[in-house]
Design an enzyme around this catalytic site. Structure first.
Site: not given
Ligand SMILES: NC(=O)C1=CN([C@@H]2O[C@H](COP(=O)(O)OP(=O)(O)OC[C@H]3O[C@@H](n4cnc5c(N)ncnc54)[C@H](O)[C@@H]3O)[C@@H](O)[C@H]2O)C=CC1
Ligand SMILES: O=C(O)[C@H]1O[C@H](OP(=O)(O)OP(=O)(O)OC[C@H]2O[C@@H](n3ccc(=O)[nH]c3=O)[C@H](O)[C@@H]2O)[C@H](O)[C@@H](O)[C@@H]1O
Length: 484
Positions: A13, A16, A90, A224, A276
Protein backbone atom coordinates in the site's frame (compact mmCIF):
# COMPACT_ATOMS: atom_id res chain seq x y z
CA UNK A 1 -26.09 -5.59 -3.88
CA UNK A 2 -24.69 -7.53 -6.86
CA UNK A 3 -21.47 -9.43 -6.15
CA UNK A 4 -18.33 -7.80 -7.58
CA UNK A 5 -17.49 -8.73 -11.18
CA UNK A 6 -13.84 -9.16 -10.20
CA UNK A 7 -11.90 -9.21 -6.95
CA UNK A 8 -8.51 -7.53 -6.97
CA UNK A 9 -6.02 -7.59 -4.11
CA UNK A 10 -2.88 -5.46 -4.17
CA UNK A 11 0.04 -6.41 -1.92
CA UNK A 12 1.85 -3.17 -0.98
CA UNK A 13 0.00 0.00 0.00
CA UNK A 14 2.74 2.43 -1.00
CA UNK A 15 3.18 5.26 -3.49
CA UNK A 16 2.21 2.95 -6.34
CA UNK A 17 -0.20 0.44 -4.77
CA UNK A 18 -2.34 3.05 -2.99
CA UNK A 19 -3.00 5.55 -5.81
CA UNK A 20 -3.16 2.90 -8.58
CA UNK A 21 -5.74 0.81 -6.78
CA UNK A 22 -7.73 3.88 -5.77
CA UNK A 23 -7.97 4.84 -9.46
CA UNK A 24 -9.08 1.31 -10.46
CA UNK A 25 -11.73 1.38 -7.71
CA UNK A 26 -12.93 4.81 -8.85
CA UNK A 27 -13.25 3.82 -12.50
CA UNK A 28 -14.62 0.32 -11.92
CA UNK A 29 -17.34 0.49 -9.25
CA UNK A 30 -18.26 -3.16 -9.89
CA UNK A 31 -14.72 -4.36 -9.05
CA UNK A 32 -13.77 -4.98 -5.41
CA UNK A 33 -10.30 -3.67 -4.64
CA UNK A 34 -8.42 -4.58 -1.46
CA UNK A 35 -5.04 -3.04 -0.73
CA UNK A 36 -3.03 -4.95 1.86
CA UNK A 37 0.26 -4.27 3.62
CA UNK A 38 2.37 -5.62 6.45
CA UNK A 39 2.70 -2.11 7.83
CA UNK A 40 -0.10 -1.55 10.35
CA UNK A 41 0.73 2.15 10.54
CA UNK A 42 0.41 2.61 6.78
CA UNK A 43 -2.91 0.81 6.59
CA UNK A 44 -4.24 2.78 9.57
CA UNK A 45 -3.26 5.99 7.77
CA UNK A 46 -4.99 4.89 4.55
CA UNK A 47 -8.11 4.34 6.61
CA UNK A 48 -7.87 7.80 8.22
CA UNK A 49 -8.26 11.39 7.02
CA UNK A 50 -4.51 11.72 7.05
CA UNK A 51 -3.31 9.56 4.14
CA UNK A 52 0.24 8.18 4.40
CA UNK A 53 1.38 9.94 1.21
CA UNK A 54 0.88 13.47 -0.01
CA UNK A 55 -0.32 13.51 -3.59
CA UNK A 56 -2.54 16.22 -5.11
CA UNK A 57 -6.07 14.91 -5.77
CA UNK A 58 -5.50 11.56 -4.04
CA UNK A 59 -7.67 12.16 -1.00
CA UNK A 60 -10.67 13.01 -3.19
CA UNK A 61 -10.32 9.75 -5.12
CA UNK A 62 -9.89 7.70 -1.93
CA UNK A 63 -12.86 9.38 -0.26
CA UNK A 64 -15.06 8.63 -3.28
CA UNK A 65 -14.56 4.87 -3.06
CA UNK A 66 -13.16 3.87 0.35
CA UNK A 67 -15.67 1.60 2.08
CA UNK A 68 -17.60 1.21 -1.20
CA UNK A 69 -15.31 -0.96 -3.34
CA UNK A 70 -11.90 0.13 -2.02
CA UNK A 71 -10.59 -1.33 1.24
CA UNK A 72 -7.26 -1.10 3.05
CA UNK A 73 -6.32 -3.96 5.37
CA UNK A 74 -3.52 -5.86 7.08
CA UNK A 75 -5.42 -9.12 6.64
CA UNK A 76 -3.02 -10.01 3.84
CA UNK A 77 -3.42 -13.79 3.57
CA UNK A 78 -7.22 -13.92 3.71
CA UNK A 79 -7.68 -11.23 1.07
CA UNK A 80 -5.05 -12.70 -1.23
CA UNK A 81 -6.70 -16.14 -0.94
CA UNK A 82 -10.07 -14.63 -1.77
CA UNK A 83 -9.23 -12.65 -4.95
CA UNK A 84 -9.04 -13.32 -8.70
CA UNK A 85 -6.17 -10.94 -9.50
CA UNK A 86 -3.21 -10.19 -7.19
CA UNK A 87 -1.12 -7.12 -7.93
CA UNK A 88 2.28 -7.15 -6.28
CA UNK A 89 3.52 -3.64 -5.61
CA UNK A 90 6.12 -4.19 -2.91
CA UNK A 91 9.56 -2.59 -2.61
CA UNK A 92 12.29 -3.73 -4.98
CA UNK A 93 15.22 -1.79 -3.50
CA UNK A 94 18.89 -1.97 -4.38
CA UNK A 95 20.67 -4.82 -2.58
CA UNK A 96 22.78 -3.57 0.29
CA UNK A 97 24.78 -6.74 0.92
CA UNK A 98 25.90 -9.89 -0.81
CA UNK A 99 26.04 -10.68 -4.51
CA UNK A 100 25.35 -7.58 -6.61
CA UNK A 101 25.30 -5.27 -3.54
CA UNK A 102 24.90 -1.61 -4.53
CA UNK A 103 23.44 -2.52 -7.94
CA UNK A 104 21.18 -5.55 -8.18
CA UNK A 105 17.52 -5.40 -7.22
CA UNK A 106 16.69 -6.96 -3.88
CA UNK A 107 13.76 -9.27 -4.61
CA UNK A 108 13.35 -10.45 -1.00
CA UNK A 109 9.98 -8.75 -0.59
CA UNK A 110 8.73 -9.92 -3.98
CA UNK A 111 9.78 -13.49 -3.35
CA UNK A 112 8.19 -13.59 0.08
CA UNK A 113 4.95 -12.21 -1.42
CA UNK A 114 5.05 -14.88 -4.16
CA UNK A 115 5.63 -17.66 -1.63
CA UNK A 116 2.74 -16.39 0.47
CA UNK A 117 0.45 -16.27 -2.61
CA UNK A 118 1.35 -19.87 -3.42
CA UNK A 119 0.75 -20.99 0.15
CA UNK A 120 -2.61 -19.36 0.77
CA UNK A 121 -4.23 -19.68 -2.67
CA UNK A 122 -7.13 -22.11 -3.09
CA UNK A 123 -8.20 -21.04 -6.62
CA UNK A 124 -6.57 -20.03 -9.93
CA UNK A 125 -5.18 -16.49 -9.99
CA UNK A 126 -3.63 -13.87 -12.19
CA UNK A 127 -0.49 -12.47 -10.52
CA UNK A 128 0.48 -9.02 -11.77
CA UNK A 129 3.97 -7.57 -11.42
CA UNK A 130 3.33 -3.93 -10.59
CA UNK A 131 6.68 -3.36 -8.89
CA UNK A 132 9.60 -2.54 -11.15
CA UNK A 133 11.62 -5.73 -11.45
CA UNK A 134 14.64 -7.03 -13.37
CA UNK A 135 13.86 -8.48 -16.77
CA UNK A 136 13.06 -12.20 -16.47
CA UNK A 137 11.70 -11.89 -12.93
CA UNK A 138 8.40 -13.38 -14.08
CA UNK A 139 10.24 -16.60 -14.88
CA UNK A 140 11.56 -16.84 -11.32
CA UNK A 141 8.17 -15.96 -9.86
CA UNK A 142 6.51 -18.60 -12.02
CA UNK A 143 8.90 -21.17 -10.56
CA UNK A 144 8.14 -20.13 -6.99
CA UNK A 145 4.39 -20.25 -7.66
CA UNK A 146 4.28 -23.47 -9.64
CA UNK A 147 6.44 -25.41 -7.16
CA UNK A 148 3.90 -24.81 -4.42
CA UNK A 149 0.81 -24.72 -6.56
CA UNK A 150 -1.20 -27.76 -5.38
CA UNK A 151 -2.79 -27.95 -8.83
CA UNK A 152 -3.70 -24.25 -8.84
CA UNK A 153 -2.94 -22.34 -12.07
CA UNK A 154 -1.20 -18.99 -11.91
CA UNK A 155 -0.79 -16.65 -14.86
CA UNK A 156 1.92 -14.02 -14.46
CA UNK A 157 1.55 -10.64 -16.10
CA UNK A 158 3.93 -7.70 -16.18
CA UNK A 159 2.08 -4.40 -15.83
CA UNK A 160 4.74 -1.82 -14.92
CA UNK A 161 3.63 1.54 -13.57
CA UNK A 162 4.72 4.81 -15.17
CA UNK A 163 3.16 7.35 -12.80
CA UNK A 164 5.33 10.13 -11.45
CA UNK A 165 4.92 11.37 -7.89
CA UNK A 166 3.24 14.74 -7.52
CA UNK A 167 1.19 14.07 -10.67
CA UNK A 168 0.13 10.49 -9.89
CA UNK A 169 -3.63 11.06 -10.12
CA UNK A 170 -3.38 12.87 -13.43
CA UNK A 171 -0.96 10.22 -14.77
CA UNK A 172 -3.29 7.42 -13.72
CA UNK A 173 -6.44 9.06 -15.06
CA UNK A 174 -4.85 9.99 -18.41
CA UNK A 175 -1.88 7.68 -18.93
CA UNK A 176 0.34 8.01 -22.02
CA UNK A 177 0.04 4.23 -22.20
CA UNK A 178 -0.74 1.16 -20.13
CA UNK A 179 1.63 -1.71 -20.75
CA UNK A 180 0.64 -5.34 -20.22
CA UNK A 181 3.05 -8.19 -20.91
CA UNK A 182 1.98 -11.81 -20.81
CA UNK A 183 2.80 -15.30 -22.05
CA UNK A 184 1.93 -16.10 -25.64
CA UNK A 185 -0.27 -19.02 -24.61
CA UNK A 186 -4.04 -19.38 -24.46
CA UNK A 187 -4.02 -18.94 -20.68
CA UNK A 188 -1.54 -16.07 -20.90
CA UNK A 189 -3.59 -14.17 -23.46
CA UNK A 190 -6.82 -14.75 -21.51
CA UNK A 191 -5.15 -13.20 -18.46
CA UNK A 192 -3.92 -10.25 -20.57
CA UNK A 193 -7.47 -9.67 -21.77
CA UNK A 194 -8.87 -9.79 -18.22
CA UNK A 195 -6.47 -7.06 -17.11
CA UNK A 196 -6.99 -5.12 -20.31
CA UNK A 197 -10.74 -5.06 -19.68
CA UNK A 198 -10.12 -3.37 -16.32
CA UNK A 199 -8.05 -0.52 -17.79
CA UNK A 200 -10.31 -0.26 -20.85
CA UNK A 201 -13.00 1.24 -18.60
CA UNK A 202 -11.20 4.57 -18.82
CA UNK A 203 -8.07 4.21 -20.97
CA UNK A 204 -8.57 4.40 -24.77
CA UNK A 205 -7.88 1.05 -26.40
CA UNK A 206 -5.02 2.36 -28.57
CA UNK A 207 -3.17 3.36 -25.42
CA UNK A 208 -3.22 -0.14 -23.96
CA UNK A 209 -0.14 -1.87 -25.31
CA UNK A 210 0.28 -5.62 -25.00
CA UNK A 211 3.67 -7.30 -25.37
CA UNK A 212 5.61 -10.34 -24.28
CA UNK A 213 6.63 -10.56 -20.63
CA UNK A 214 10.29 -9.70 -21.12
CA UNK A 215 9.58 -6.67 -23.29
CA UNK A 216 7.19 -5.29 -20.69
CA UNK A 217 9.67 -5.81 -17.85
CA UNK A 218 12.54 -4.30 -19.80
CA UNK A 219 10.47 -1.37 -21.13
CA UNK A 220 10.00 -0.11 -17.59
CA UNK A 221 13.72 -0.13 -16.81
CA UNK A 222 14.53 1.38 -20.21
CA UNK A 223 11.94 4.17 -19.85
CA UNK A 224 13.35 5.26 -16.49
CA UNK A 225 16.92 5.00 -17.76
CA UNK A 226 16.17 7.17 -20.79
CA UNK A 227 14.26 9.75 -18.74
CA UNK A 228 17.13 9.99 -16.27
CA UNK A 229 19.61 10.15 -19.14
CA UNK A 230 17.90 13.30 -20.43
CA UNK A 231 18.38 14.96 -17.05
CA UNK A 232 22.01 13.90 -16.80
CA UNK A 233 22.55 15.15 -20.35
CA UNK A 234 21.18 18.59 -19.61
CA UNK A 235 23.00 18.67 -16.27
CA UNK A 236 26.28 17.82 -18.00
CA UNK A 237 25.61 20.73 -20.36
CA UNK A 238 24.88 22.96 -17.34
CA UNK A 239 28.46 22.54 -16.14
CA UNK A 240 29.73 23.58 -19.56
CA UNK A 241 27.34 26.56 -19.54
CA UNK A 242 28.89 27.79 -16.32
CA UNK A 243 32.37 27.53 -17.81
CA UNK A 244 31.47 29.31 -21.04
CA UNK A 245 28.85 31.90 -20.11
CA UNK A 246 26.00 30.13 -21.90
CA UNK A 247 22.64 29.83 -20.12
CA UNK A 248 21.30 26.28 -19.69
CA UNK A 249 17.66 27.41 -19.77
CA UNK A 250 18.20 29.07 -23.14
CA UNK A 251 20.05 26.03 -24.44
CA UNK A 252 17.33 23.63 -23.18
CA UNK A 253 14.61 25.79 -24.72
CA UNK A 254 16.43 25.94 -28.04
CA UNK A 255 17.09 22.22 -28.30
CA UNK A 256 13.62 21.30 -26.99
CA UNK A 257 12.08 23.13 -29.95
CA UNK A 258 13.38 20.33 -32.17
CA UNK A 259 10.32 18.10 -32.38
CA UNK A 260 12.57 15.07 -32.41
CA UNK A 261 13.87 16.07 -28.97
CA UNK A 262 10.81 17.78 -27.43
CA UNK A 263 10.72 20.20 -24.48
CA UNK A 264 9.99 17.88 -21.54
CA UNK A 265 12.51 16.62 -18.99
CA UNK A 266 15.22 19.11 -19.91
CA UNK A 267 15.10 21.10 -16.69
CA UNK A 268 18.60 21.36 -15.31
CA UNK A 269 18.75 20.76 -11.57
CA UNK A 270 20.90 19.94 -8.56
CA UNK A 271 20.37 16.33 -9.65
CA UNK A 272 17.56 13.87 -10.01
CA UNK A 273 16.24 12.05 -6.96
CA UNK A 274 13.35 9.78 -6.14
CA UNK A 275 13.07 6.15 -5.30
CA UNK A 276 13.44 4.78 -8.80
CA UNK A 277 15.76 6.43 -11.33
CA UNK A 278 19.04 5.52 -9.65
CA UNK A 279 17.82 2.14 -8.43
CA UNK A 280 16.47 1.14 -11.82
CA UNK A 281 19.57 2.25 -13.72
CA UNK A 282 21.86 0.39 -11.31
CA UNK A 283 19.65 -2.62 -11.80
CA UNK A 284 19.94 -2.24 -15.58
CA UNK A 285 23.71 -1.96 -15.24
CA UNK A 286 23.80 -5.15 -13.20
CA UNK A 287 21.66 -7.03 -15.72
CA UNK A 288 23.97 -5.87 -18.54
CA UNK A 289 27.02 -7.01 -16.57
CA UNK A 290 25.42 -10.40 -15.90
CA UNK A 291 24.84 -10.75 -19.63
CA UNK A 292 28.46 -9.91 -20.45
CA UNK A 293 27.58 -6.49 -21.89
CA UNK A 294 30.20 -4.41 -20.09
CA UNK A 295 30.18 -1.52 -22.61
CA UNK A 296 26.42 -1.18 -22.31
CA UNK A 297 26.68 -1.34 -18.52
CA UNK A 298 29.36 1.38 -18.57
CA UNK A 299 27.20 3.61 -20.78
CA UNK A 300 24.26 3.58 -18.33
CA UNK A 301 26.49 3.87 -15.28
CA UNK A 302 27.53 7.29 -16.53
CA UNK A 303 23.98 8.60 -16.11
CA UNK A 304 24.29 7.97 -12.37
CA UNK A 305 27.89 9.20 -12.29
CA UNK A 306 26.89 12.57 -13.82
CA UNK A 307 24.05 12.82 -11.31
CA UNK A 308 26.46 12.26 -8.42
CA UNK A 309 28.82 14.81 -9.98
CA UNK A 310 26.02 17.37 -10.21
CA UNK A 311 25.08 17.00 -6.54
CA UNK A 312 28.66 17.21 -5.33
CA UNK A 313 29.43 20.08 -7.73
CA UNK A 314 26.57 22.04 -6.16
CA UNK A 315 27.81 21.48 -2.61
CA UNK A 316 31.35 22.46 -3.66
CA UNK A 317 30.05 25.66 -5.28
CA UNK A 318 28.40 26.60 -1.99
CA UNK A 319 31.48 25.96 0.07
CA UNK A 320 33.97 27.55 -2.30
CA UNK A 321 31.81 30.65 -2.85
CA UNK A 322 31.62 31.24 0.88
CA UNK A 323 35.38 31.73 1.30
CA UNK A 324 36.08 28.03 1.02
CA UNK A 325 34.50 27.16 4.32
CA UNK A 326 31.02 26.91 5.77
CA UNK A 327 32.21 25.80 9.20
CA UNK A 328 29.89 27.28 11.82
CA UNK A 329 27.92 29.19 9.17
CA UNK A 330 24.15 28.97 9.06
CA UNK A 331 22.83 27.70 5.74
CA UNK A 332 19.08 27.62 5.12
CA UNK A 333 17.97 24.62 3.08
CA UNK A 334 14.75 25.39 1.26
CA UNK A 335 13.13 22.16 0.18
CA UNK A 336 14.03 18.62 1.13
CA UNK A 337 11.58 16.54 -0.97
CA UNK A 338 13.02 15.09 -4.18
CA UNK A 339 10.60 17.20 -6.25
CA UNK A 340 7.69 19.53 -5.63
CA UNK A 341 4.20 18.34 -4.68
CA UNK A 342 5.38 15.29 -2.78
CA UNK A 343 6.56 14.61 0.75
CA UNK A 344 8.78 11.80 -0.55
CA UNK A 345 12.47 12.15 0.23
CA UNK A 346 13.81 8.85 -1.08
CA UNK A 347 17.18 9.53 -2.79
CA UNK A 348 16.47 13.24 -2.69
CA UNK A 349 19.49 15.28 -3.83
CA UNK A 350 19.01 17.29 -0.61
CA UNK A 351 20.49 14.38 1.36
CA UNK A 352 23.76 14.49 -0.58
CA UNK A 353 23.98 18.27 -0.56
CA UNK A 354 23.29 18.40 3.20
CA UNK A 355 25.90 15.72 3.84
CA UNK A 356 28.39 17.69 1.71
CA UNK A 357 27.76 20.85 3.72
CA UNK A 358 27.69 19.07 7.08
CA UNK A 359 31.01 17.49 6.11
CA UNK A 360 32.41 21.03 6.00
CA UNK A 361 30.78 21.68 9.40
CA UNK A 362 27.92 23.91 8.29
CA UNK A 363 24.94 24.52 10.57
CA UNK A 364 21.80 23.74 8.57
CA UNK A 365 18.26 24.97 9.08
CA UNK A 366 15.91 22.95 6.90
CA UNK A 367 12.45 23.95 5.72
CA UNK A 368 10.11 21.91 3.55
CA UNK A 369 6.35 22.44 3.36
CA UNK A 370 5.61 18.71 3.28
CA UNK A 371 8.47 16.86 4.93
CA UNK A 372 8.31 16.45 8.73
CA UNK A 373 11.33 16.93 10.97
CA UNK A 374 11.53 13.29 12.04
CA UNK A 375 11.78 12.18 8.42
CA UNK A 376 14.59 14.63 7.65
CA UNK A 377 16.59 13.55 10.69
CA UNK A 378 16.07 9.89 9.80
CA UNK A 379 17.13 10.49 6.18
CA UNK A 380 20.30 12.26 7.23
CA UNK A 381 21.26 9.49 9.61
CA UNK A 382 20.63 6.53 7.32
CA UNK A 383 23.12 4.69 5.13
CA UNK A 384 22.75 4.66 1.36
CA UNK A 385 20.07 2.26 0.05
CA UNK A 386 18.75 1.55 3.57
CA UNK A 387 15.77 3.83 3.07
CA UNK A 388 13.81 1.58 0.72
CA UNK A 389 13.26 -1.34 3.03
CA UNK A 390 9.88 -1.75 4.71
CA UNK A 391 11.33 -1.81 8.24
CA UNK A 392 12.17 1.88 7.77
CA UNK A 393 8.44 2.57 7.95
CA UNK A 394 8.46 1.41 11.54
CA UNK A 395 11.70 3.03 12.69
CA UNK A 396 11.72 6.30 14.55
CA UNK A 397 14.91 7.91 13.36
CA UNK A 398 18.45 6.81 13.99
CA UNK A 399 21.20 8.95 15.45
CA UNK A 400 20.19 12.55 15.16
CA UNK A 401 22.70 15.04 13.94
CA UNK A 402 22.96 18.05 16.20
CA UNK A 403 24.06 20.31 13.38
CA UNK A 404 20.63 20.55 11.84
CA UNK A 405 17.63 22.55 12.87
CA UNK A 406 14.14 22.25 11.48
CA UNK A 407 12.04 25.31 10.67
CA UNK A 408 8.30 25.43 10.23
CA UNK A 409 8.45 28.91 8.71
CA UNK A 410 10.52 29.71 5.65
CA UNK A 411 11.43 33.23 6.83
CA UNK A 412 12.56 31.88 10.20
CA UNK A 413 14.71 29.35 8.36
CA UNK A 414 16.50 32.14 6.49
CA UNK A 415 16.84 34.56 9.43
CA UNK A 416 20.47 35.20 10.24
CA UNK A 417 21.66 32.78 7.57
CA UNK A 418 24.89 33.29 5.64
CA UNK A 419 23.52 31.42 2.67
CA UNK A 420 20.37 29.85 1.23
CA UNK A 421 20.16 26.72 -0.91
CA UNK A 422 16.98 26.06 -2.89
CA UNK A 423 16.87 22.31 -3.39
CA UNK A 424 13.20 21.62 -4.29
CA UNK A 425 11.19 23.60 -6.81
CA UNK A 426 8.16 24.23 -4.56
CA UNK A 427 5.96 26.95 -6.12
CA UNK A 428 6.05 28.94 -2.88
CA UNK A 429 9.81 29.49 -3.29
CA UNK A 430 9.19 31.42 -6.51
CA UNK A 431 7.12 34.04 -4.75
CA UNK A 432 8.89 34.61 -1.45
CA UNK A 433 9.58 38.12 -0.21
CA UNK A 434 13.28 37.88 -1.03
CA UNK A 435 13.90 41.49 0.02
CA UNK A 436 12.70 40.61 3.53
CA UNK A 437 14.87 37.50 3.47
CA UNK A 438 17.91 39.48 2.29
CA UNK A 439 17.43 42.16 4.94
CA UNK A 440 17.49 39.53 7.70
CA UNK A 441 20.57 37.64 6.51
CA UNK A 442 24.26 37.94 7.29
CA UNK A 443 26.19 39.86 4.62
CA UNK A 444 27.40 39.12 2.07
CA UNK A 445 24.19 37.13 1.54
CA UNK A 446 24.50 34.09 -0.74
CA UNK A 447 21.71 32.46 -2.69
CA UNK A 448 22.32 29.08 -4.36
CA UNK A 449 19.46 28.04 -6.59
CA UNK A 450 19.57 24.33 -7.39
CA UNK A 451 16.32 24.47 -9.35
CA UNK A 452 16.65 27.68 -11.37
CA UNK A 453 13.46 29.18 -9.98
CA UNK A 454 14.57 32.65 -8.85
CA UNK A 455 15.02 35.58 -11.19
CA UNK A 456 18.76 35.94 -10.99
CA UNK A 457 18.97 39.57 -12.16
CA UNK A 458 16.36 40.72 -9.60
CA UNK A 459 18.18 38.88 -6.82
CA UNK A 460 21.54 40.41 -7.76
CA UNK A 461 19.94 43.85 -7.81
CA UNK A 462 18.76 43.24 -4.24
CA UNK A 463 22.33 42.50 -3.23
CA UNK A 464 22.46 38.70 -3.16
CA UNK A 465 25.47 36.88 -4.53
CA UNK A 466 23.69 34.34 -6.69
CA UNK A 467 24.63 30.95 -8.07
CA UNK A 468 21.98 29.34 -10.26
CA UNK A 469 22.68 26.00 -11.95
CA UNK A 470 23.98 26.39 -15.50
CA UNK A 471 23.54 30.18 -15.57
CA UNK A 472 26.24 32.75 -16.25
CA UNK A 473 28.24 33.04 -13.06
CA UNK A 474 28.13 35.95 -10.66
CA UNK A 475 31.51 37.75 -10.89
CA UNK A 476 32.08 36.81 -7.25
CA UNK A 477 31.75 33.10 -7.99
CA UNK A 478 33.55 33.34 -11.33
CA UNK A 479 36.70 34.85 -9.88
CA UNK A 480 37.10 32.06 -7.34
CA UNK A 481 39.56 29.32 -8.04
CA UNK A 482 37.63 26.14 -7.45
CA UNK A 483 38.08 22.57 -8.25
CA UNK A 484 34.77 20.96 -9.20
N1 LIG B 1 7.19 5.48 -6.31
C1 LIG B 1 6.92 5.58 -7.58
O1 LIG B 1 6.61 6.66 -8.07
C2 LIG B 1 6.97 4.38 -8.47
C3 LIG B 1 7.40 3.15 -8.01
N2 LIG B 1 7.44 2.06 -8.84
C4 LIG B 1 7.83 0.75 -8.35
O2 LIG B 1 6.76 0.22 -7.56
C5 LIG B 1 7.27 -0.57 -6.47
C6 LIG B 1 6.72 -0.05 -5.17
O3 LIG B 1 7.18 1.27 -5.02
P1 LIG B 1 6.52 2.25 -3.95
O4 LIG B 1 5.05 2.11 -3.97
O5 LIG B 1 7.12 3.58 -4.18
O6 LIG B 1 7.10 1.61 -2.61
P2 LIG B 1 6.60 1.86 -1.12
O7 LIG B 1 7.75 1.60 -0.23
O8 LIG B 1 5.90 3.18 -1.02
O9 LIG B 1 5.48 0.72 -0.90
C7 LIG B 1 5.78 -0.63 -0.84
C8 LIG B 1 4.92 -1.24 0.27
O10 LIG B 1 5.02 -2.66 0.21
C9 LIG B 1 4.90 -3.16 1.55
N3 LIG B 1 5.40 -4.53 1.60
C10 LIG B 1 6.66 -4.97 1.39
N4 LIG B 1 6.70 -6.32 1.48
C11 LIG B 1 5.43 -6.74 1.72
C12 LIG B 1 4.82 -8.02 1.91
N5 LIG B 1 5.54 -9.14 1.82
N6 LIG B 1 3.50 -8.06 2.16
C13 LIG B 1 2.74 -6.95 2.25
N7 LIG B 1 3.28 -5.69 2.07
C14 LIG B 1 4.60 -5.59 1.81
C15 LIG B 1 5.70 -2.18 2.36
O11 LIG B 1 5.33 -2.22 3.73
C16 LIG B 1 5.32 -0.84 1.68
O12 LIG B 1 4.24 -0.21 2.31
C17 LIG B 1 8.79 -0.53 -6.61
O13 LIG B 1 9.20 -1.64 -7.33
C18 LIG B 1 9.03 0.73 -7.43
O14 LIG B 1 10.20 0.62 -8.20
C19 LIG B 1 7.02 2.17 -10.14
C20 LIG B 1 6.56 3.35 -10.64
C21 LIG B 1 6.49 4.56 -9.84
O1 LIG C 1 9.42 4.48 -11.80
C1 LIG C 1 9.20 5.48 -11.15
O2 LIG C 1 9.30 5.57 -9.93
C2 LIG C 1 8.79 6.75 -11.81
O3 LIG C 1 10.00 7.56 -11.90
C3 LIG C 1 9.80 8.86 -12.43
O4 LIG C 1 8.86 9.58 -11.66
P1 LIG C 1 9.29 10.34 -10.30
O5 LIG C 1 10.61 9.85 -9.84
O6 LIG C 1 8.15 10.23 -9.38
O7 LIG C 1 9.39 11.89 -10.70
P2 LIG C 1 10.03 12.65 -11.96
O8 LIG C 1 9.12 13.73 -12.33
O9 LIG C 1 10.44 11.73 -13.03
O10 LIG C 1 11.32 13.33 -11.33
C4 LIG C 1 12.44 12.56 -10.93
C5 LIG C 1 13.57 13.47 -10.51
O11 LIG C 1 14.11 14.13 -11.66
C6 LIG C 1 14.14 15.53 -11.44
N1 LIG C 1 13.94 16.21 -12.74
C7 LIG C 1 12.87 15.90 -13.51
C8 LIG C 1 12.70 16.50 -14.74
C9 LIG C 1 13.64 17.44 -15.19
O12 LIG C 1 13.55 18.02 -16.30
N2 LIG C 1 14.71 17.71 -14.40
C10 LIG C 1 14.89 17.12 -13.18
O13 LIG C 1 15.88 17.39 -12.49
C11 LIG C 1 13.03 15.79 -10.45
O14 LIG C 1 13.22 17.00 -9.76
C12 LIG C 1 13.16 14.58 -9.55
O15 LIG C 1 14.18 14.77 -8.60
C13 LIG C 1 9.22 8.73 -13.85
O16 LIG C 1 8.95 10.04 -14.35
C14 LIG C 1 7.94 7.90 -13.85
O17 LIG C 1 7.48 7.72 -15.17
C15 LIG C 1 8.23 6.54 -13.20
O18 LIG C 1 7.04 5.78 -13.12
Amino acid sequence: MAPPSLKICCIGAGYVGGPTMAMIALKCPDVEVNVVDISKARIAAWNSDNLPIYEPGLSEVVEACRGRNLFFSTDVERLVADCDVVFVSVNTPTKTTGLGAGKAADLTYWESAARMIATVSKSDKIVVEKSTVPVKTAEAIEKVLSHNAKGIKFQILSNPEFLAEGTAIQDLAFPDRVLIGGRDTEGGQKAVNTLKSVYARWVPEDKIITTGLWSAELSKLAANAILAQRISSVNAISALCESTGADVSEVAFAIGKDTRIGPKFLQSSVGFGGSCFQKDILNLVYICECNGLSEVAHYWKQVVAINDYQKSRFAKRVISSMFNTVAGKKIAILGFAFKKDTGDTRETPAIDVCHGLLGDRAVLTIFDPQVPEEQIRRDLSMNKFEWDHPHQLHSHGGSVTSKIEYATDVYEACKGAHGICILTEWEMFRNLDYQRIYDNMQKPAFLFDGRNIVKVADMRKMGFIVYSIGKPLDPWVKDLQINI
